[in-house]
Design a protein around this motif. Structure first.
Motif, PDB file in Angstrom:
ATOM      1  N   UNK A 150       8.676  10.644  -8.575  1.00 34.80           N
ATOM      2  CA  UNK A 150       9.402   9.980  -7.499  1.00 34.80           C
ATOM      3  C   UNK A 150       8.616  10.037  -6.187  1.00 34.80           C
ATOM      4  N   UNK A 151       7.986  11.169  -5.913  1.00 39.98           N
ATOM      5  CA  UNK A 151       7.186  11.300  -4.688  1.00 39.98           C
ATOM      6  C   UNK A 151       6.062  10.267  -4.680  1.00 39.98           C
ATOM      7  N   UNK A 152       5.442  10.049  -5.843  1.00 37.22           N
ATOM      8  CA  UNK A 152       4.380   9.045  -5.936  1.00 37.22           C
ATOM      9  C   UNK A 152       4.925   7.650  -5.613  1.00 37.22           C
ATOM     10  N   UNK A 153       6.161   7.376  -6.039  1.00 41.37           N
ATOM     11  CA  UNK A 153       6.773   6.072  -5.755  1.00 41.37           C
ATOM     12  C   UNK A 153       7.066   5.898  -4.269  1.00 41.37           C
ATOM     13  N   UNK A 154       7.198   6.998  -3.561  1.00 41.84           N
ATOM     14  CA  UNK A 154       7.518   6.934  -2.131  1.00 41.84           C
ATOM     15  C   UNK A 154       6.288   6.670  -1.259  1.00 41.84           C
ATOM     16  N   UNK A 155       5.106   6.699  -1.862  1.00 46.48           N
ATOM     17  CA  UNK A 155       3.889   6.469  -1.094  1.00 46.48           C
ATOM     18  C   UNK A 155       3.607   4.976  -1.045  1.00 46.48           C
ATOM     19  N   UNK A 156       3.554   4.377   0.149  1.00 44.20           N
ATOM     20  CA  UNK A 156       3.294   2.941   0.240  1.00 44.20           C
ATOM     21  C   UNK A 156       1.905   2.602  -0.292  1.00 44.20           C
ATOM     22  N   UNK A 157       1.781   1.431  -0.872  1.00 46.89           N
ATOM     23  CA  UNK A 157       0.478   0.975  -1.334  1.00 46.89           C
ATOM     24  C   UNK A 157      -0.377   0.582  -0.138  1.00 46.89           C
ATOM     25  N   UNK A 158      -1.662   0.426  -0.384  1.00 46.35           N
ATOM     26  CA  UNK A 158      -2.564   0.004   0.687  1.00 46.35           C
ATOM     27  C   UNK A 158      -2.138  -1.357   1.236  1.00 46.35           C
ATOM     28  N   UNK A 159      -1.742  -2.262   0.329  1.00 43.00           N
ATOM     29  CA  UNK A 159      -1.332  -3.593   0.754  1.00 43.00           C
ATOM     30  C   UNK A 159      -0.112  -3.548   1.666  1.00 43.00           C
ATOM     31  N   UNK A 160       0.816  -2.624   1.387  1.00 42.67           N
ATOM     32  CA  UNK A 160       2.018  -2.509   2.214  1.00 42.67           C
ATOM     33  C   UNK A 160       1.678  -2.092   3.635  1.00 42.67           C
ATOM     34  N   UNK A 161       0.523  -1.444   3.820  1.00 44.67           N
ATOM     35  CA  UNK A 161       0.089  -1.007   5.152  1.00 44.67           C
ATOM     36  C   UNK A 161      -0.851  -2.016   5.805  1.00 44.67           C
ATOM     37  N   UNK A 162      -1.036  -3.165   5.143  1.00 39.49           N
ATOM     38  CA  UNK A 162      -1.921  -4.177   5.712  1.00 39.49           C
ATOM     39  C   UNK A 162      -3.385  -3.962   5.376  1.00 39.49           C
ATOM     40  N   UNK A 163      -3.660  -3.132   4.365  1.00 37.22           N
ATOM     41  CA  UNK A 163      -5.038  -2.859   3.954  1.00 37.22           C
ATOM     42  C   UNK A 163      -5.368  -3.665   2.698  1.00 37.22           C
ATOM     43  N   UNK A 164      -6.656  -3.898   2.451  1.00 35.68           N
ATOM     44  CA  UNK A 164      -7.017  -4.554   1.188  1.00 35.68           C
ATOM     45  C   UNK A 164      -6.710  -3.639   0.017  1.00 35.68           C
ATOM     46  N   UNK A 165      -6.380  -4.241  -1.131  1.00 41.01           N
ATOM     47  CA  UNK A 165      -6.115  -3.406  -2.309  1.00 41.01           C
ATOM     48  C   UNK A 165      -7.397  -2.703  -2.727  1.00 41.01           C
TER      49      UNK A 165
END
Length: 223
Positions: free
Chosen positions: A107-122
């Motif tokens: 669950x903790x891993x699911x709570x970490x935003x992806x790079x794309x969600x932060x405006x970063x390239x994948x």
């Protein structure tokens, strides 16, 4: 034979090794307690099998205590992150309901935003950018300081010389750490400023020529 008391009285306390105390998590504050309770309410609503994981109040209390320690170790204390984790859990299943209760680590891993969600390239795109910029003849252009930071942490030499399988793994690990640093508000490496268009190059010949000109000018001035 000496008695235990006689032996004990001859021991110097200063010479007795001290065993390190176990690290005890800090006491959960009111805000963190709200986060934990919110997590379990959401899990009970989207996981039909939650009663199998926590069949009674005692099991539920023990789970909350265990998850609290895991959250504190991971630095997870935001309702926004919890909502993201619940949303990610729902998106894993077409009917918005998870058939099982995830473990705290999952669950903790699911709570970490992806790079794309932060405006970063994948990660894949960021890796290709880092490899291009690591080439000695490249004119580096960085889409985001996070990509530059992860490339520096990986090592430009490693990006150029290692097989893709190895260099990609190193970069993606560094990139994941960099994303967590951004979330924590930690500073990243600064991107070096571009060199000026005109650069003076000093060589021994240039130096000797300049020195000869200076001597000639001095001689002319003294004549």
């Amino acid at each position: 034979m000496q008695t235990a008391h006689e032996i004990a009285t001859r021991i110097d306390p200063a010479t007795v090794p001290v065993t390190a105390k176990a690290v005890v998590p800090k006491q959960l504050d009111e805000g963190s307690a709200l986060v934990i309770n919110a997590v379990f309410r959401e899990l009970q609503s989207c996981c039909p099998a939650w009663r199998q994981a926590w069949p009674d109040d005692k099991a539920l209390a023990a789970a909350k205590k265990s998850w609290t320690k895991a959250f504190m170790a991971a630095g997870l204390h935001s309702l926004e992150q919890v909502r993201l984790g619940v949303e990610q859990l729902r998106l894993r299943h077409g009917d918005d309901r998870a058939p099982w209760v995830p473990g705290s680590g999952e669950f903790i891993a699911l709570c970490q935003p992806s790079a794309e969600a932060l405006g970063l390239p994948e990660a894949g795109k960021a890796y290709r950018e880092a490899c291009r910029n690591a080439h000695p003849a490249a004119e580096p252009r960085w889409s985001h300081p996070a990509v530059h930071h992860a490339a520096c942490e990986t090592g430009f030499h490693e990006l150029r010389s290692l097989p893709e399988e190895k260099s990609r793994k190193l970069f993606e690990r560094a990139y994941a750490v960099t994303v967590r640093m951004l979330l924590a508000g930690e500073p990243l490496r600064e991107i070096p400023k571009a060199l000026p268009e005109k650069v003076s190059i000093c060589t021994p010949e240039v130096g000797r020529s300049a020195l000869a000109g200076l001597r000639s000018a001095l001689k002319g001035g003294s004549a």
